[in-house]
Motif scaffolding. Sequence first.
Motif, PDB file in Angstrom:
ATOM      1  N   LEU A 165      48.520  18.583  43.263  1.00  0.00           N
ATOM      2  CA  LEU A 165      47.108  18.791  42.977  1.00  0.00           C
ATOM      3  C   LEU A 165      46.917  19.109  41.495  1.00  0.00           C
ATOM      4  O   LEU A 165      47.609  19.970  40.944  1.00  0.00           O
ATOM      5  CB  LEU A 165      46.549  19.929  43.833  1.00  0.00           C
ATOM      6  CG  LEU A 165      45.071  20.269  43.643  1.00  0.00           C
ATOM      7  CD1 LEU A 165      44.199  19.123  44.140  1.00  0.00           C
ATOM      8  CD2 LEU A 165      44.724  21.567  44.370  1.00  0.00           C
ATOM      9  N   ILE A 167      44.224  20.460  38.571  1.00  0.00           N
ATOM     10  CA  ILE A 167      43.042  21.324  38.478  1.00  0.00           C
ATOM     11  C   ILE A 167      42.639  21.438  37.012  1.00  0.00           C
ATOM     12  O   ILE A 167      43.478  21.702  36.151  1.00  0.00           O
ATOM     13  CB  ILE A 167      43.310  22.727  39.053  1.00  0.00           C
ATOM     14  CG1 ILE A 167      43.848  22.635  40.480  1.00  0.00           C
ATOM     15  CG2 ILE A 167      42.060  23.582  39.004  1.00  0.00           C
ATOM     16  CD1 ILE A 167      44.280  23.973  41.048  1.00  0.00           C
ATOM     17  N   THR A 180      34.737  22.795  38.507  1.00  0.00           N
ATOM     18  CA  THR A 180      36.178  22.538  38.605  1.00  0.00           C
ATOM     19  C   THR A 180      36.401  21.218  39.327  1.00  0.00           C
ATOM     20  O   THR A 180      35.810  20.990  40.387  1.00  0.00           O
ATOM     21  CB  THR A 180      36.874  23.669  39.375  1.00  0.00           C
ATOM     22  OG1 THR A 180      36.672  24.907  38.688  1.00  0.00           O
ATOM     23  CG2 THR A 180      38.366  23.400  39.487  1.00  0.00           C
ATOM     24  N   LEU A 182      39.156  18.599  41.090  1.00  0.00           N
ATOM     25  CA  LEU A 182      40.463  18.533  41.734  1.00  0.00           C
ATOM     26  C   LEU A 182      40.885  17.074  41.817  1.00  0.00           C
ATOM     27  O   LEU A 182      40.103  16.218  42.237  1.00  0.00           O
ATOM     28  CB  LEU A 182      40.414  19.151  43.129  1.00  0.00           C
ATOM     29  CG  LEU A 182      39.865  20.583  43.216  1.00  0.00           C
ATOM     30  CD1 LEU A 182      39.870  21.057  44.659  1.00  0.00           C
ATOM     31  CD2 LEU A 182      40.645  21.526  42.327  1.00  0.00           C
ATOM     32  N   ASP A 184      44.077  14.269  42.896  1.00  0.00           N
ATOM     33  CA  ASP A 184      45.336  13.975  43.579  1.00  0.00           C
ATOM     34  C   ASP A 184      46.273  13.343  42.553  1.00  0.00           C
ATOM     35  O   ASP A 184      46.058  12.223  42.098  1.00  0.00           O
ATOM     36  CB  ASP A 184      45.093  13.025  44.751  1.00  0.00           C
ATOM     37  CG  ASP A 184      46.343  12.825  45.597  1.00  0.00           C
ATOM     38  OD1 ASP A 184      47.430  13.261  45.173  1.00  0.00           O
ATOM     39  OD2 ASP A 184      46.232  12.214  46.676  1.00  0.00           O
ATOM     40  N   LEU A 202      38.564  28.063  44.509  1.00  0.00           N
ATOM     41  CA  LEU A 202      39.839  27.348  44.539  1.00  0.00           C
ATOM     42  C   LEU A 202      40.733  27.877  45.653  1.00  0.00           C
ATOM     43  O   LEU A 202      41.366  27.083  46.380  1.00  0.00           O
ATOM     44  CB  LEU A 202      40.537  27.483  43.189  1.00  0.00           C
ATOM     45  CG  LEU A 202      41.925  26.855  43.080  1.00  0.00           C
ATOM     46  CD1 LEU A 202      41.871  25.361  43.361  1.00  0.00           C
ATOM     47  CD2 LEU A 202      42.530  27.124  41.703  1.00  0.00           C
ATOM     48  N   TRP A 205      39.486  26.536  48.970  1.00  0.00           N
ATOM     49  CA  TRP A 205      39.803  25.115  49.156  1.00  0.00           C
ATOM     50  C   TRP A 205      41.272  24.922  49.515  1.00  0.00           C
ATOM     51  O   TRP A 205      41.609  24.120  50.390  1.00  0.00           O
ATOM     52  CB  TRP A 205      39.477  24.346  47.886  1.00  0.00           C
ATOM     53  CG  TRP A 205      39.519  22.860  48.059  1.00  0.00           C
ATOM     54  CD1 TRP A 205      38.487  22.034  48.342  1.00  0.00           C
ATOM     55  CD2 TRP A 205      40.682  22.023  47.946  1.00  0.00           C
ATOM     56  NE1 TRP A 205      38.915  20.732  48.433  1.00  0.00           N
ATOM     57  CE2 TRP A 205      40.254  20.692  48.197  1.00  0.00           C
ATOM     58  CE3 TRP A 205      42.017  22.247  47.672  1.00  0.00           C
ATOM     59  CZ2 TRP A 205      41.141  19.611  48.160  1.00  0.00           C
ATOM     60  CZ3 TRP A 205      42.899  21.175  47.651  1.00  0.00           C
ATOM     61  CH2 TRP A 205      42.464  19.878  47.899  1.00  0.00           C
ATOM     62  N   ILE A 215      51.013  22.452  41.916  1.00  0.00           N
ATOM     63  CA  ILE A 215      49.676  22.615  41.343  1.00  0.00           C
ATOM     64  C   ILE A 215      49.801  22.468  39.832  1.00  0.00           C
ATOM     65  O   ILE A 215      50.459  23.285  39.175  1.00  0.00           O
ATOM     66  CB  ILE A 215      49.065  23.975  41.714  1.00  0.00           C
ATOM     67  CG1 ILE A 215      48.887  24.073  43.228  1.00  0.00           C
ATOM     68  CG2 ILE A 215      47.741  24.180  41.000  1.00  0.00           C
ATOM     69  CD1 ILE A 215      48.329  25.401  43.696  1.00  0.00           C
ATOM     70  N   ARG A 217      47.965  22.602  36.361  1.00  0.00           N
ATOM     71  CA  ARG A 217      46.747  23.237  35.859  1.00  0.00           C
ATOM     72  C   ARG A 217      46.929  23.643  34.410  1.00  0.00           C
ATOM     73  O   ARG A 217      48.008  23.492  33.824  1.00  0.00           O
ATOM     74  CB  ARG A 217      46.425  24.472  36.697  1.00  0.00           C
ATOM     75  CG  ARG A 217      47.540  25.518  36.667  1.00  0.00           C
ATOM     76  CD  ARG A 217      47.141  26.809  37.326  1.00  0.00           C
ATOM     77  NE  ARG A 217      48.200  27.822  37.252  1.00  0.00           N
ATOM     78  CZ  ARG A 217      48.423  28.592  36.193  1.00  0.00           C
ATOM     79  NH1 ARG A 217      47.675  28.466  35.105  1.00  0.00           N
ATOM     80  NH2 ARG A 217      49.407  29.482  36.198  1.00  0.00           N
ATOM     81  N   TYR A 223      42.468  30.206  37.540  1.00  0.00           N
ATOM     82  CA  TYR A 223      43.145  29.187  38.332  1.00  0.00           C
ATOM     83  C   TYR A 223      44.502  29.680  38.818  1.00  0.00           C
ATOM     84  O   TYR A 223      44.932  29.354  39.933  1.00  0.00           O
ATOM     85  CB  TYR A 223      43.303  27.906  37.520  1.00  0.00           C
ATOM     86  CG  TYR A 223      41.997  27.203  37.246  1.00  0.00           C
ATOM     87  CD1 TYR A 223      40.908  27.365  38.091  1.00  0.00           C
ATOM     88  CD2 TYR A 223      41.840  26.384  36.138  1.00  0.00           C
ATOM     89  CE1 TYR A 223      39.713  26.730  37.848  1.00  0.00           C
ATOM     90  CE2 TYR A 223      40.643  25.741  35.880  1.00  0.00           C
ATOM     91  CZ  TYR A 223      39.577  25.914  36.739  1.00  0.00           C
ATOM     92  OH  TYR A 223      38.389  25.279  36.493  1.00  0.00           O
TER      93      TYR A 223
END
Length: 355
Positions: A165, A167, A180, A182, A184, A202, A205, A215, A217, A223
């Motif tokens: 993911l 972010i 924000t 998101l 894939d 976040l 979700w 993740i 980011r 985050y």
Amino acid sequence: MLHAAAGAEACCLILLAPHLKGVHVDQVQDGAAGVQITARTVTIEAECPGCGVSSGRVHARYRRRLHDLSCAGRPVMIELQVRRFICGNSVCGLRTFVEQVPDLTQRYQHRTPPLRALLEKVALALAGRAGSRMTVVLGVAVSRSTLIRLIRALPDPEIGQVTALGIDDFAKRRGHSYATILIDMDTHKPIDVLDGRCADPLATWLKEHPGVQVICRDRAGAYAEGARIGAPDALQVADRFHLWQNLCQAVERCVARHRGCLADPSPLVPVAQPELIGPEPVTPTGRFADRARAHHALVHGLREQGHGLREIARHLGWGRHTVQRFARAVTWQEMVKGPQKERPSALDAFKPYLR
């Protein structure tokens, strides 16, 4: 003309072939506005959409006008006579209902499902204005607003299983409102947008979509906290852009902190320049030159007092780029291209009074 009408009728019958079950075509007319098909339903009974009980008691009849796919580039209009039935189930909340023809009619729709599917594909591929121009070529002209409404009416695609993911935040209105996004990271496609850039949305979700393993980011604390709460077992990594950005900021701070360690540059030895033969530079004169001199002195005076470019622009009511040009100019002569000569004007006799 008869051959054209016969060809249009045959083409329309071919187009209606998937829908002919339960429908009888009475007439096909090829007019100036396009092809018009008059038809009627011949079913004996229909199911109530509220309770599913079949009914054959007819309450009334009326005509529906449906837009269909074009025939040889010409618009097609279907006038379909349908019946309104009475629901025999006393428990059902519907008193009457209208019969629907599969693959031809839908409740509260003025277009057939094939035409709606075509317009949805055009809207997704070309959006508003370009899609509207394409529909004119296809013979099913609609406005750009209609295409945008079709896109908004589409259901959101299913997110599915996300293992990696991405972010990041973006500004809806810079300095006021943020959101924000998101992504894939396996497909590099956006999957959802969250309001704000806080940790709670976040975390919520991530709890609703378990299975995230990585993740990616930036280094925002919100985050990091949201990822730690929503997916504690996921590996948090920084993306390449923020890695380079953080590296540049760290190097800049390091150089600024150790600036005193740098040796002073050695004095430059003046090199004798050959004497140039030519006219001496002329100092610009005129009202424009006087104004440039005053503005240059004003901007540099405010800069020496420690004011920023934006602050000076707000104070003087100038554009930021105008203040920037005066601040970068070492001398006021750089702001003047040459001696300004006023051209004769009809106002020359009144200029002393106006000034």
